[in-house]
Design a protein around this motif. Sequence first.
Motif, mmCIF file in Angstrom:
data_model
loop_
_atom_site.group_PDB
_atom_site.id
_atom_site.type_symbol
_atom_site.label_atom_id
_atom_site.label_comp_id
_atom_site.label_asym_id
_atom_site.label_seq_id
_atom_site.Cartn_x
_atom_site.Cartn_y
_atom_site.Cartn_z
ATOM 1 N N THR A 46 0.845 -1.197 0.000
ATOM 2 C CA THR A 46 0.000 0.000 0.000
ATOM 3 C C THR A 46 0.878 1.244 0.000
ATOM 4 O OG1 THR A 46 -1.719 -1.193 1.224
ATOM 5 C CG2 THR A 46 -1.846 1.206 1.202
ATOM 6 N N SER A 47 0.678 2.107 -0.985
ATOM 7 C CA SER A 47 1.529 3.289 -1.128
ATOM 8 C C SER A 47 0.978 4.467 -0.327
ATOM 9 C CB SER A 47 1.622 3.687 -2.606
ATOM 10 O OG SER A 47 0.356 4.091 -3.088
ATOM 11 N N THR A 48 1.848 5.457 -0.119
ATOM 12 C CA THR A 48 1.430 6.673 0.581
ATOM 13 C C THR A 48 0.371 7.406 -0.220
ATOM 14 O OG1 THR A 48 3.649 6.870 1.534
ATOM 15 C CG2 THR A 48 2.264 8.838 1.567
ATOM 16 N N GLN A 49 0.520 7.405 -1.547
ATOM 17 C CA GLN A 49 -0.470 8.068 -2.398
ATOM 18 C C GLN A 49 -1.835 7.401 -2.260
ATOM 19 O OE1 GLN A 49 2.503 6.998 -3.330
ATOM 20 N NE2 GLN A 49 3.634 8.876 -3.861
ATOM 21 N N ASP A 50 -1.818 6.087 -2.169
ATOM 22 C CA ASP A 50 -3.080 5.359 -2.009
ATOM 23 C C ASP A 50 -3.720 5.682 -0.663
ATOM 24 O OD1 ASP A 50 -5.003 3.682 -3.007
ATOM 25 O OD2 ASP A 50 -4.084 1.849 -2.239
ATOM 26 N N ILE A 51 -2.898 5.795 0.372
ATOM 27 C CA ILE A 51 -3.416 6.154 1.702
ATOM 28 C C ILE A 51 -3.992 7.568 1.668
ATOM 29 C CG2 ILE A 51 -2.806 6.502 4.125
ATOM 30 C CD1 ILE A 51 -0.626 4.407 3.791
ATOM 31 N N ALA A 75 -2.988 7.830 11.293
ATOM 32 C CA ALA A 75 -1.710 7.490 11.922
ATOM 33 C C ALA A 75 -1.581 5.978 12.118
ATOM 34 C CB ALA A 75 -1.577 8.204 13.265
ATOM 35 N N ALA A 76 -2.679 5.331 12.539
ATOM 36 C CA ALA A 76 -2.654 3.881 12.742
ATOM 37 C C ALA A 76 -2.465 3.152 11.418
ATOM 38 C CB ALA A 76 -3.942 3.414 13.418
ATOM 39 N N ILE A 77 -3.036 3.694 10.348
ATOM 40 C CA ILE A 77 -2.884 3.077 9.024
ATOM 41 C C ILE A 77 -1.437 3.175 8.562
ATOM 42 C CG2 ILE A 77 -3.539 3.272 6.598
ATOM 43 C CD1 ILE A 77 -6.322 4.180 7.568
ATOM 44 N N ASP A 78 -0.851 4.358 8.730
ATOM 45 C CA ASP A 78 0.559 4.528 8.359
ATOM 46 C C ASP A 78 1.435 3.562 9.156
ATOM 47 O OD1 ASP A 78 0.046 6.503 6.520
ATOM 48 O OD2 ASP A 78 0.266 8.135 7.961
ATOM 49 N N GLU A 79 1.145 3.457 10.454
ATOM 50 C CA GLU A 79 1.932 2.565 11.309
ATOM 51 C C GLU A 79 1.775 1.117 10.892
ATOM 52 O OE1 GLU A 79 2.263 1.347 16.068
ATOM 53 O OE2 GLU A 79 1.105 3.103 15.442
ATOM 54 N N GLU A 80 0.550 0.715 10.503
ATOM 55 C CA GLU A 80 0.309 -0.661 10.094
ATOM 56 C C GLU A 80 1.038 -0.993 8.800
ATOM 57 O OE1 GLU A 80 -1.377 -4.568 10.064
ATOM 58 O OE2 GLU A 80 -0.920 -3.063 11.598
ATOM 59 N N VAL A 81 1.015 -0.079 7.855
ATOM 60 C CA VAL A 81 1.720 -0.315 6.586
ATOM 61 C C VAL A 81 3.221 -0.416 6.842
ATOM 62 C CG1 VAL A 81 2.278 0.666 4.332
ATOM 63 C CG2 VAL A 81 -0.066 0.760 5.172
#
Length: 850
Positions: free
Chosen positions: A246-251, A529-535
Amino acid sequence: MSGISASLTKWFSERPQWLQIAATRLLQQSELTDKDVSELANLCQQEADGKLPKTTYSFPATAFSQGAAGSLRLCSISDVEGVNALAPKKPLEFGKGNITIVYGNNGSGKSGYVRLLKHVCGARETGTLHRNVYKPGAAAQKACISFEQDGVPKTHTWSGQGICDDLNSVDIFDTSFGKVFVSSEDEVSYEPPVLSFFSSLILACEKVASALDTEANRHQSKKPNIPADKKVTPEGIWYEAISAKTSTQDIDKHCAFGSAVETEMQTLQQRLAEQAPAEKAKQLRKQKQHIDTLVQDAQKYLEQLSDENYRRIIAAKKKSILKKAAADTAAEKVFSGSELEGIGSDVWKELWEAARNYSVSAAYKEAEYPNVSDGSRCVLCHQTLTEEAKERLISFESFVKGEIQKAATDAAKEYDTASQTIEALPTSETLKTRIDAAGIPQDEVASQVTDFFAQLQARKDLLPGIDSEEVIPDPLLSPKWIEEANAQSKSLGELAAKYDEDAKSDNREENKKTLHSLQARKWLAEHRAAIDEEVTRLKLLNQLKAAKKSADTTALSRKKGELAEALITDAFVQRFNAELKALGASRVKVDLVKSKVSKGRVLHKLQLRGASQSGLADVLSEGENRIVSIAAFLADVTGRTYPAPFVFDDPISSLDQNFEEAVVQRLCAIASERQVVIFTHRLSLLATVQDYAKKVSIKPEIVCIREEPWGTGEPGNTPLQAQKPLQALNTLINIELPKAKKLFNESGFDGYKSEAKAICSEFRILLERMVEYELMSDVVQRYRRAINTMGKISNLAKISEADCKYFDDLMTKYSRYEHSQPAEVPVMLPEPGSSSFQVGSLRSSLPRIR
């Protein structure tokens, strides 16, 4: 071996970089430390992440050459605590010889010592080492093991855990070890250096993999569970499928949630809640109209009070003032001789114009003003005009209609017109009403509107007192609330259009889906923030997974298996067959075959030769199973090139006489090269070992252990039945008789009686052994199968009738003390030192008997 090193250099050059580093370290040190494992785990991660520089490592030609063998021997076990019921006060000494027999009855502590050694030396099947189950809360487990390594005395203090690396080459055989060989697959314990190197490297891989697992377990998912109603939305489906890719752009795309989206979500909620959308559309448009009117008025007043309009009004004002001043100067000249003050002033001019209006509209409609015809009267006082009065009125009119005065009048009108361009602003009450009508809540925006109109009023109030452009106040800028109001007006218009659409068509289900999707997006935004941490966590786990994959031991195991085919398997099978033959078990048809290689361990198993059934334990007898397991054990450990000690716990259990003697003979042969320690409770084994040890010129050490009130495992004197006859006789004479005599002198007959009877009983048993060893010249023994005839059978011819009578008399005499005595004529025990105690006489007779 140099060829192996060369091929391994090429083979290892194709392995992961970190593994080559690990191999290089193992060539430089015997084992890897915890720090090494940690560093290798980090290098493994770096390589998986593509951050480890590429370097080629080679192996020296002498890397796997076998050095000179060392020596090892066990010396003693002491200070034992917390191990079974062992509680010896004296050390268990193994002596200086190469074969030691530790003899003791059942329950004397033999198995406790063997179990202790298995734990200290790191045996394969250690089992559980219990404390004294009859003493709850016993002391912690510990023991001190003394040994010699290459002739250097050493000690190891064992504290209940771990093994002594210096003693891990000690091999221990007991019943459980035999089951390992016969009932399951096991690994050959001896390995050439190159295979040992592979074993160490495989262990390093397993430790690195374990370290990577530990690191992975530290990073547990903190990903929150999305509510069930949001899982079915496109956003929820995306969230559930988050991965390391999962990319940052997708997030960013799925978690974007600004004020516009918030407004859209709230609008949808309102639309879905509205039951009369058409009426709602009308209300919204009306509210929009009020907002637009308020904005238009604000913009209108802002323009009226602009700097440009300010300057225009001030310019008109200045012009009017100048023109008026000029007219006043002219008037002063015209009316300088007037009888009254103020002629030509503004008040006067108003009076003059009022008189004009009255004259032309009422008094003299047909005549011009002033009417100075004959008989005309003053329109103010109605008196007939005199010639002087007529001339004065004509001069006044000429002044009023003159250019200077006209210019002043025009300038005054211009100023008045300019001033009228600024309309009256609404009062605060009116403004509040209009704000409410526009639907602006009484919050910060309403305050901004009120403050802005107050600023407009203040700016307007300043205008009359300003005569110069230099003192014009700073201009008012278009306030922010106008922009927001315009946006709100636009939104209301669009919303009204949507309500109109809602009124015309049934789109509620579609709106609900859209609302749920927006709500899911809001939830995602709140948990960004939790999504970034999970990725980030998933990417790290992927990296650790890739790293762990490079720590897989399959390739190492396969390579070790290839090397083991030539280096160990054939030799081991040959040794096993040789051991079976040496133990007289060639008739037992079993084969030793390599079954598989698992994580670098070369596993072998025993199977019946030519039989459809492969379960040895089900086909072979207990004794055959035992002899096969001993053969496999000896084939395993005798492959070593250095003299490590062997420890056997009752090796002849379940064996018949033939197998028993064959095992003892083999152990004595091994003892000529290395230390052998045998634990047993059988006198027959003790006698057999003594017999065969003598044939190979080895003097066995005999240690007796027994159970004492304070615990088991206590070393003591060797029992008489385990001693040779002359040694036993000396023990009776030099130790037991003095002890009995002391009791007799100190305690009398009662204290002496039990000791005397024991001596008599021991002496009777000794007489039986004297018949075997001395009278019969050791030709036959009760515990020995063989008959010794060489150089001994001729001695039987020397036996005289007197010798037979001598032994017969002694046997008769000392047998009486074993039987119950008649009450009338009891046989009294001999007193110490008396002629009736003939123990000493037997020793003096031995030379004659021999």
